[in-house]
Scaffold this active site. Structure first.
Site, PDB file in Angstrom:
ATOM      1  N   GLU A 201       0.834  -1.200   0.000  1.00 36.00           N
ATOM      2  CA  GLU A 201       0.000   0.000   0.000  1.00 36.00           C
ATOM      3  C   GLU A 201       0.863   1.241   0.000  1.00 36.00           C
ATOM      4  O   GLU A 201       1.934   1.259   0.589  1.00 36.00           O
ATOM      5  CB  GLU A 201      -0.841   0.056   1.290  1.00 36.00           C
ATOM      6  CG  GLU A 201      -2.206  -0.493   1.142  1.00 36.00           C
ATOM      7  CD  GLU A 201      -2.990  -0.477   2.449  1.00 36.00           C
ATOM      8  OE1 GLU A 201      -2.582   0.194   3.417  1.00 36.00           O
ATOM      9  OE2 GLU A 201      -4.021  -1.149   2.469  1.00 36.00           O
ATOM     10  N   HIS A 235       0.488   1.079  16.689  1.00 37.05           N
ATOM     11  CA  HIS A 235      -0.744   0.611  16.026  1.00 37.05           C
ATOM     12  C   HIS A 235      -1.810   0.117  16.992  1.00 37.05           C
ATOM     13  O   HIS A 235      -2.772  -0.520  16.576  1.00 37.05           O
ATOM     14  CB  HIS A 235      -0.437  -0.479  14.985  1.00 37.05           C
ATOM     15  CG  HIS A 235       0.579  -0.041  13.974  1.00 37.05           C
ATOM     16  ND1 HIS A 235       0.422   1.095  13.223  1.00 37.05           N
ATOM     17  CD2 HIS A 235       1.764  -0.572  13.614  1.00 37.05           C
ATOM     18  CE1 HIS A 235       1.477   1.247  12.440  1.00 37.05           C
ATOM     19  NE2 HIS A 235       2.312   0.253  12.663  1.00 37.05           N
ATOM     20  N   ARG A 297     -17.490  -7.097  13.957  1.00 34.26           N
ATOM     21  CA  ARG A 297     -17.870  -7.352  15.354  1.00 34.26           C
ATOM     22  C   ARG A 297     -18.097  -6.007  16.027  1.00 34.26           C
ATOM     23  O   ARG A 297     -17.840  -4.957  15.451  1.00 34.26           O
ATOM     24  CB  ARG A 297     -16.731  -8.070  16.073  1.00 34.26           C
ATOM     25  CG  ARG A 297     -15.453  -7.276  15.942  1.00 34.26           C
ATOM     26  CD  ARG A 297     -14.314  -7.805  16.763  1.00 34.26           C
ATOM     27  NE  ARG A 297     -13.035  -7.396  16.224  1.00 34.26           N
ATOM     28  CZ  ARG A 297     -12.406  -6.255  16.468  1.00 34.26           C
ATOM     29  NH1 ARG A 297     -12.951  -5.377  17.265  1.00 34.26           N
ATOM     30  NH2 ARG A 297     -11.252  -5.972  15.917  1.00 34.26           N
TER      31      ARG A 297
END
Ligand code: ADP
Length: 644
Positions: A201, A235, A297
């Site tokens: 990416e 992260h 979820r």
């Protein structure tokens, strides 16, 4: 509506689901591992069943078949998976449905479609959702991937297609570094996910992580606006908020519609989150966001969306799973005010955010905040699961007011018996850039030193801890004061590896004169309250030898027995110990191996990260005390070297 549901989870999310189920008149069944026999969620549920044969998730909360059997046996009609564990496991969903039960969540098919990042990106492109420019094809040949990275232009991010929790991800700044980074991402992806495939990416500079809460009924979907989760450390989300600072109506509409398109493209049912990465360099623009992944979820940070919309997402989950259509249309949803959530963990921040364990001797949250917690005072943070103590959640009419309420809530939170990240959260809540809404995922790393600076311990804090250690807080003449022959006493205490001696001259029940190093602090009891040189005595708690002074987010002191000190000092170079509780991922040493100082002898996984454990000296391995897959406590000996 179901009359009874089973919750296949533990901790705060199990408690959260039980609370809403109860308010809806739905009975609840809890399951618990060996380590959780007396946990809060077990006590809260109407019924509770022991599962598995050990505390590790693989031996307990991941045993889908056993959980389904308990659901059948107890008469529960549906299973709520919470987050983590079995929540995004499509095979479990299939098994639940085959057993004639309802899975409170999306279909197995929807989970599978979003399970791999590359396939999800292809699907999202087709649905007209913007995706991060890059290569997400099936050709995994090194030269091909390298060529793709060169064509995208550096910096690029390599991501494991099966990745999660930031694993198997590598940032590459220059073409010449690409092949090494690729090999290391593939290696980590193979060990963690059993799938070496990656995608490439474009790396978005100054990125912001903004996600859309979506909710579907299997056909139609709505969105409940955005959350900004840019405050991350490695992260991992630390503080989340809703709405996103600086969000424009145009961009919110564009992102919300993209989220709804994503959900409807896979016939999504239940609560889900579509995560986008946003280019934060020039403010927020309607064309400056790209799909990263969808989490199929309920998310940890769902409460901030609940507080700004007034929707109980768990109630919606139960209603839609029971067959109702969407409880509200898009036009009926709106944003009121601003909300923040801070994740409070048992962590040793000065030691690099090491996960901590301990029994909570004291736990208090101030009025005015929502504390979603799976533990009570007296409960233990065990090494087996994530060391979350609570989520501290606040709401206010404006961002500024909500943020000052967050600061207040954190200042008023008291946790005894373990170290926590409370001071770090408090420093973040007071960060000037954060207050202005200047957030991006690099903020914490840039200002880490200032954010983790330990609060300065003042003489009155030391005196307070010493008063507790010598049992002088409650002292009166009646409690035996006059019996003491010697009114001069002293104690050794340790705070953050520094040992000091506190000496006291007791001058009656209401006056003590403390000498600590150069400082002298006079303690006077006036009207039943202690004053320590102009500061009132903070709340204190003690568990064994550990004392917590509730000021500056909780200062922890350990009472030191001077005779013990030499034995513990210095460290034992013969033994390689686990520095924190965790999972042994690999052991490289064998008895008889000659090793050099710095050789990697084992890998420990803790807090979703891998830590290499190195030999402290040259030597020969005498004994290997752990094997791959072992769950170990902090201080466990893993490898022992032969005596020199
Ligand atoms: P995981 O599933 O492993 O958590 P994600 O794809 O959700 O991985 O990414 C995790 C975090 O990495 C994001 O929240 C963001 O901070 C950062 N990130 C991901 N993709 C990019 C990108 N293309 N450019 C910059 N940062 C990114």
């Amino acid at each position: 509506m179901f009359d009874k549901i089973l919750i296949a989870n533990r901790g705060e999310i199990a408690c959260r689901v039980i609370e809403t189920a109860r308010s809806m008149g739905v009975k609840t069944v809890a399951v618990y591992s060996d380590a959780d026999r007396a946990s809060k969620h077990v006590v809260m549920a109407d019924e509770a069943f022991h599962i598995g044969h050990g505390p590790a998730p693989a031996d307990s909360y991941l045993l889908g078949d056993e959980i389904i059997a308990i659901a059948k046996q107890s008469g529960a009609k549906a299973i709520h998976p919470g987050y983590g564990f079995l929540s995004e496991n499509p095979d479990f969903v299939d098994a639940v449905e085959t057993a004639g039960l309802v899975f409170i969540g999306p279909s197995a098919d929807a989970i599978r479609k979003m399970g791999l990042k590359d396939a999800a990106k292809v699907l999202m492109e087709k649905a007209g959702v913007p995706v991060v420019p890059g290569y997400h094809g099936s050709n995994q040949d090194t030269d091909h991937l390298w060529g793709a990275a060169d064509a995208i232009g550096y910096p690029v991010l390599i991501k494991a297609v099966a990745g999660g929790g930031g694993k198997g991800m590598r940032l590459v700044e220059r073409s010449e570094d690409f092949t090494d980074a690729l090999a290391s991402a593939q290696g980590e992806a193979t060990t963690s996910f059993g799938n070496a495939d990656v995608l490439i990416e474009k790396y978005i500079q100054q990125p912001r992580h903004i996600e859309i809460q979506v909710f579907g009924d299997g056909t139609h979907a709505v969105h409940l606006f955005e959350r900004d989760c840019s405050l991350q450390r490695r992260h991992q989300k630390v503080i989340e908020e809703a709405p996103a600072p600086g969000m424009t109506q145009e961009m919110r509409d564009a992102m919300g519609q993209a989220g709804v398109r994503a959900a409807e493209a896979i016939g999504y049912k239940g609560a889900g989150t579509v995560e986008f990465i946003v280019d934060g360099t020039n403010g927020l623009r309607a064309d400056g966001f790209w799909f990263m992944e969808m989490n199929t979820r309920l998310q940890v940070e769902h409460p901030v969306s609940e507080l700004i919309t007034g929707v109980d997402l768990v109630e919606w989950q139960l209603r839609v799973a029971a067959g109702e259509t969407l409880p509200a249309q898009q036009g009926e949803l709106s944003i009121t005010g601003h909300a923040f959530e801070a994740r409070l963990y048992a962590e040793d921040v000065p030691k690099g955010f090491l996960p901590a364990t301990g029994t909570l001797t004291h736990l208090h949250f101030p009025a005015g905040c929502r504390a979603d917690s799976g533990v009570r005072a007296g409960d233990t943070i065990s090494p087996w699961y994530d060391p979350m103590i609570s989520k501290v959640i606040v709401h206010g009419p404006t961002r500024e007011i909500a943020l000052s309420r967050l600061s207040q809530a954190l200042e008023g939170t008291e946790v005894g018996g373990t170290v926590t990240n409370l001071a770090f959260l408090g420093a973040l809540a007071a960060h000037a850039g954060f207050a202005k809404g200047d957030v991006d995922t690099g903020l914490i790393a840039r200002d880490l030193d200032a954010l983790v600076a330990a609060p300065e311990v003042k003489p009155h804090h030391r005196a307070a801890a010493a008063m507790q250690a010598l049992d002088l807080v409650e002292a009166t003449w009646d409690t035996g004061f006059t019996l003491w022959a010697d009114l001069h006493r002293s104690v050794h205490l340790m705070h953050q590896d520094e040992i000091f001696e506190a000496m006291v001259e007791v001058d009656g029940p209401d006056r003590q004169i403390w000498t600590i190093g150069e400082d002298q602090i006079v303690a006077n009891r006036i009207g039943g309250r202690w004053d320590l040189g102009g500061h009132s005595l903070p709340t204190l708690s003690q568990a064994g030898a550990r004392i917590t002074v509730y000021d500056d987010y909780g200062l922890v002191f350990d009472v030191i027995d001077p005779l013990d000190r030499d034995a513990s000092a210095g460290g034992d170079l013969n033994v390689i110990e686990a520095p924190m509780p965790g999972l042994v991922k690999a052991v490289f040493a064998k008895p008889g191996d000659a090793v050099k100082e710095g050789d990697r002898l084992a890998i420990l996984e803790a807090m979703k990260m891998e830590h290499s454990l190195l030999a402290a000296r040259d030597g020969v391995v005498a004994e290997v005390l752990a094997t791959d897959g072992d769950q170990v406590e902090a201080g466990a000996a893993l490898v022992r070297l032969e005596e020199d």
